[in-house]
Design a protein around this motif. Structure first.
Motif, PDB file in Angstrom:
ATOM      1  N   TYR A   1       0.578  -1.385  -0.255  1.00 49.69           N
ATOM      2  CA  TYR A   1       0.000   0.192  -0.135  1.00 49.69           C
ATOM      3  C   TYR A   1       1.169   1.276   0.138  1.00 49.69           C
ATOM      4  O   TYR A   1       0.457   2.364  -0.147  1.00 49.69           O
ATOM      5  N   GLY A   2       1.989   1.590   0.512  1.00 54.44           N
ATOM      6  CA  GLY A   2       3.217   2.279   0.558  1.00 54.44           C
ATOM      7  C   GLY A   2       2.864   2.686   1.931  1.00 54.44           C
ATOM      8  O   GLY A   2       3.187   3.929   1.224  1.00 54.44           O
ATOM      9  N   ILE A   3       2.455   2.529   2.843  1.00 53.85           N
ATOM     10  CA  ILE A   3       2.291   2.873   3.882  1.00 53.85           C
ATOM     11  C   ILE A   3       3.840   3.996   4.321  1.00 53.85           C
ATOM     12  O   ILE A   3       4.772   2.292   5.107  1.00 53.85           O
ATOM     13  N   GLU A   4       3.537   4.731   4.892  1.00 54.37           N
ATOM     14  CA  GLU A   4       5.072   4.583   4.986  1.00 54.37           C
ATOM     15  C   GLU A   4       4.943   5.031   7.059  1.00 54.37           C
ATOM     16  O   GLU A   4       5.951   5.787   7.642  1.00 54.37           O
ATOM     17  N   SER A   5       4.483   5.838   6.993  1.00 54.57           N
ATOM     18  CA  SER A   5       3.374   6.577   8.990  1.00 54.57           C
ATOM     19  C   SER A   5       1.821   5.987   8.810  1.00 54.57           C
ATOM     20  O   SER A   5       0.944   5.544   8.425  1.00 54.57           O
ATOM     21  N   VAL A   6       1.802   5.616  10.471  1.00 47.15           N
ATOM     22  CA  VAL A   6       0.925   5.711  11.420  1.00 47.15           C
ATOM     23  C   VAL A   6       0.778   6.392  11.918  1.00 47.15           C
ATOM     24  O   VAL A   6       1.220   7.131  12.508  1.00 47.15           O
ATOM     25  N   PRO A   7      -1.156   6.322  12.563  1.00 48.26           N
ATOM     26  CA  PRO A   7      -2.008   5.576  11.423  1.00 48.26           C
ATOM     27  C   PRO A   7      -2.819   5.829  10.338  1.00 48.26           C
ATOM     28  O   PRO A   7      -2.407   7.035   9.529  1.00 48.26           O
ATOM     29  N   PHE A   8      -3.315   4.459  10.086  1.00 46.16           N
ATOM     30  CA  PHE A   8      -3.337   4.777   8.747  1.00 46.16           C
ATOM     31  C   PHE A   8      -4.029   3.498   8.161  1.00 46.16           C
ATOM     32  O   PHE A   8      -4.610   2.366   8.714  1.00 46.16           O
ATOM     33  N   ILE A   9      -5.923   3.990   7.922  1.00 43.68           N
ATOM     34  CA  ILE A   9      -6.800   3.051   7.529  1.00 43.68           C
ATOM     35  C   ILE A   9      -7.306   2.578   6.038  1.00 43.68           C
ATOM     36  O   ILE A   9      -7.114   4.120   5.409  1.00 43.68           O
ATOM     37  N   ILE A  10      -7.249   1.346   6.001  1.00 44.62           N
ATOM     38  CA  ILE A  10      -8.119   1.163   4.522  1.00 44.62           C
ATOM     39  C   ILE A  10      -9.605   0.992   4.553  1.00 44.62           C
ATOM     40  O   ILE A  10      -9.490  -0.359   5.940  1.00 44.62           O
ATOM     41  N   VAL A  11     -10.452   1.004   3.614  1.00 42.09           N
ATOM     42  CA  VAL A  11     -11.628   1.163   4.100  1.00 42.09           C
ATOM     43  C   VAL A  11     -11.931   0.119   2.487  1.00 42.09           C
ATOM     44  O   VAL A  11     -11.750   0.509   1.482  1.00 42.09           O
ATOM     45  N   ASN A  12     -11.930  -1.566   2.703  1.00 38.75           N
ATOM     46  CA  ASN A  12     -12.543  -1.809   1.315  1.00 38.75           C
ATOM     47  C   ASN A  12     -11.598  -2.261   0.234  1.00 38.75           C
ATOM     48  O   ASN A  12     -11.932  -2.081  -0.865  1.00 38.75           O
ATOM     49  N   ASP A  13      -9.683  -2.199   0.983  1.00 32.99           N
ATOM     50  CA  ASP A  13      -8.938  -2.609   0.202  1.00 32.99           C
ATOM     51  C   ASP A  13      -9.021  -1.323  -1.013  1.00 32.99           C
ATOM     52  O   ASP A  13      -8.264  -1.359  -1.967  1.00 32.99           O
ATOM     53  N   GLN A  14      -9.660  -0.300  -1.150  1.00 32.31           N
ATOM     54  CA  GLN A  14     -10.092   0.550  -1.482  1.00 32.31           C
ATOM     55  C   GLN A  14      -9.658   2.119  -1.247  1.00 32.31           C
ATOM     56  O   GLN A  14      -9.066   3.134  -2.196  1.00 32.31           O
ATOM     57  N   TYR A  15     -10.406   2.351  -0.331  1.00 31.10           N
ATOM     58  CA  TYR A  15      -9.893   3.782   0.373  1.00 31.10           C
ATOM     59  C   TYR A  15      -9.268   3.946   1.357  1.00 31.10           C
ATOM     60  O   TYR A  15      -8.928   3.408   2.543  1.00 31.10           O
ATOM     61  N   ALA A  16      -8.247   5.574   1.096  1.00 31.87           N
ATOM     62  CA  ALA A  16      -7.406   4.872   3.015  1.00 31.87           C
ATOM     63  C   ALA A  16      -7.814   7.062   3.440  1.00 31.87           C
ATOM     64  O   ALA A  16      -8.599   8.012   2.605  1.00 31.87           O
ATOM     65  N   ILE A  17      -7.637   6.371   4.145  1.00 29.76           N
ATOM     66  CA  ILE A  17      -7.861   7.240   5.462  1.00 29.76           C
ATOM     67  C   ILE A  17      -6.470   7.501   6.543  1.00 29.76           C
ATOM     68  O   ILE A  17      -5.811   6.398   7.042  1.00 29.76           O
ATOM     69  N   LYS A  18      -5.739   8.941   6.579  1.00 27.35           N
ATOM     70  CA  LYS A  18      -4.446   9.296   6.837  1.00 27.35           C
ATOM     71  C   LYS A  18      -4.415   9.840   8.457  1.00 27.35           C
ATOM     72  O   LYS A  18      -5.126  10.578   8.410  1.00 27.35           O
ATOM     73  N   GLY A  19      -3.275   9.565   9.024  1.00 31.71           N
ATOM     74  CA  GLY A  19      -3.548  10.179  10.446  1.00 31.71           C
ATOM     75  C   GLY A  19      -4.736  10.200  12.036  1.00 31.71           C
ATOM     76  O   GLY A  19      -5.600   9.332  11.362  1.00 31.71           O
ATOM     77  N   ALA A  20      -4.684  10.314  12.325  1.00 29.86           N
ATOM     78  CA  ALA A  20      -4.882  10.731  14.326  1.00 29.86           C
ATOM     79  C   ALA A  20      -5.662  11.892  13.370  1.00 29.86           C
ATOM     80  O   ALA A  20      -5.605  12.556  14.441  1.00 29.86           O
ATOM     81  N   GLN A  21      -7.226  11.134  12.871  1.00 26.46           N
ATOM     82  CA  GLN A  21      -7.921  12.667  12.814  1.00 26.46           C
ATOM     83  C   GLN A  21      -9.124  12.911  13.669  1.00 26.46           C
ATOM     84  O   GLN A  21      -8.992  11.604  14.214  1.00 26.46           O
TER      85      GLN A  21
END
Length: 224
Positions: free
Chosen positions: A175-195
């Motif tokens: 997925y190319g994740i380099e920082s966390v938290p990182f959220i993946i929804v339905n293997d398609q959508y990404a949400i980054k950071g502690a929103q």
């Protein structure tokens, strides 16, 4: 709707992000059916099993940041955590490896138990000064779940848990994740950071609406 959150127990924003995401999901539970699962991410694979330096000194040396700047950064995250009723204590924190804790989480199949034990690990690391690489400390943390030192040792040496952890690490790389938290929804959508909780809620609602609309478009078609 499937939601996966990548976190590391040594990441303060993961502690915040996990709490806020879970709160958002709780708010939406009557409107959207969400299946939350926890994925592992290791920020510092070279972190020591035993830590002889205080958290300020270790982080300063690790990141090459002046000590006074580190104290300012830690104070900012501590104040931010207070707003979420979390009590970070950098004075007692032991910045050690988190691999054992991740292996324990990977050995658990039940999502609710994953959530509870993840919360214990975050609290132990950031608030109580436990070493997540020490088997006796882990046994103390996991006493409510009847996991003693011998059982914990078996878990962290088990090949299946190790393979599942490596699978998470490989997925994160894909997925190319380099920082966390990182959220993946339905293997398609990404949400980054502690929103903030409300932002997570809005994102999840928007994604759910997008998915629902996409399904309607697929159904509105002719076939031979």
């Amino acid at each position: 709707m499937k939601v996966e959150i990548y976190t590391d127990f040594s990441c303060p924003f993961c502690y915040l992000g996990k709490k806020r995401l879970e709160e958002a999901i709780q708010i939406l539970k009557d409107d959207i059916q969400i299946e939350l699962s926890y994925r592992s991410f290791i920020l510092n694979p070279n972190a020591p099993l035993v830590q002889n330096m205080d958290s300020y000194t270790y982080f300063s040396k690790l990141k090459g940041i002046p000590l006074n700047q580190v104290k300012d950064i830690f104070l900012q995250t501590k104040e931010q955590a207070k707003k979420d009723n979390l009590n970070f204590n950098y004075d007692v924190m032991k910045m050690t490896a988190t691999t054992y804790a991740h292996l324990i989480i990977k050995s658990i199949k039940e999502p609710r138990m994953q959530k509870e034990i993840s919360n214990l690990f975050f609290k132990a690391y950031f608030e109580e000064g436990y070493n997540l690489s020490d088997l006796d400390d882990l046994a103390t943390i996991l006493k409510p779940f009847d996991l003693n030192r011998n059982k914990i040792e078996e878990i962290i040496q088990h090949q299946v848990a190790q393979e599942l952890l490596q699978e998470d690490i490989s997925l994160a790389e894909a997925y190319g994740i380099e920082s966390v938290p990182f959220i993946i929804v339905n293997d398609q959508y990404a949400i980054k950071g502690a929103q903030p909780t409300q932002v997570f809620k809005q994102y999840l609602e928007q994604i759910y609406n997008n998915i629902t609309e996409e399904q309607h478009l697929k159904n509105d078609s002719c076939s031979i």
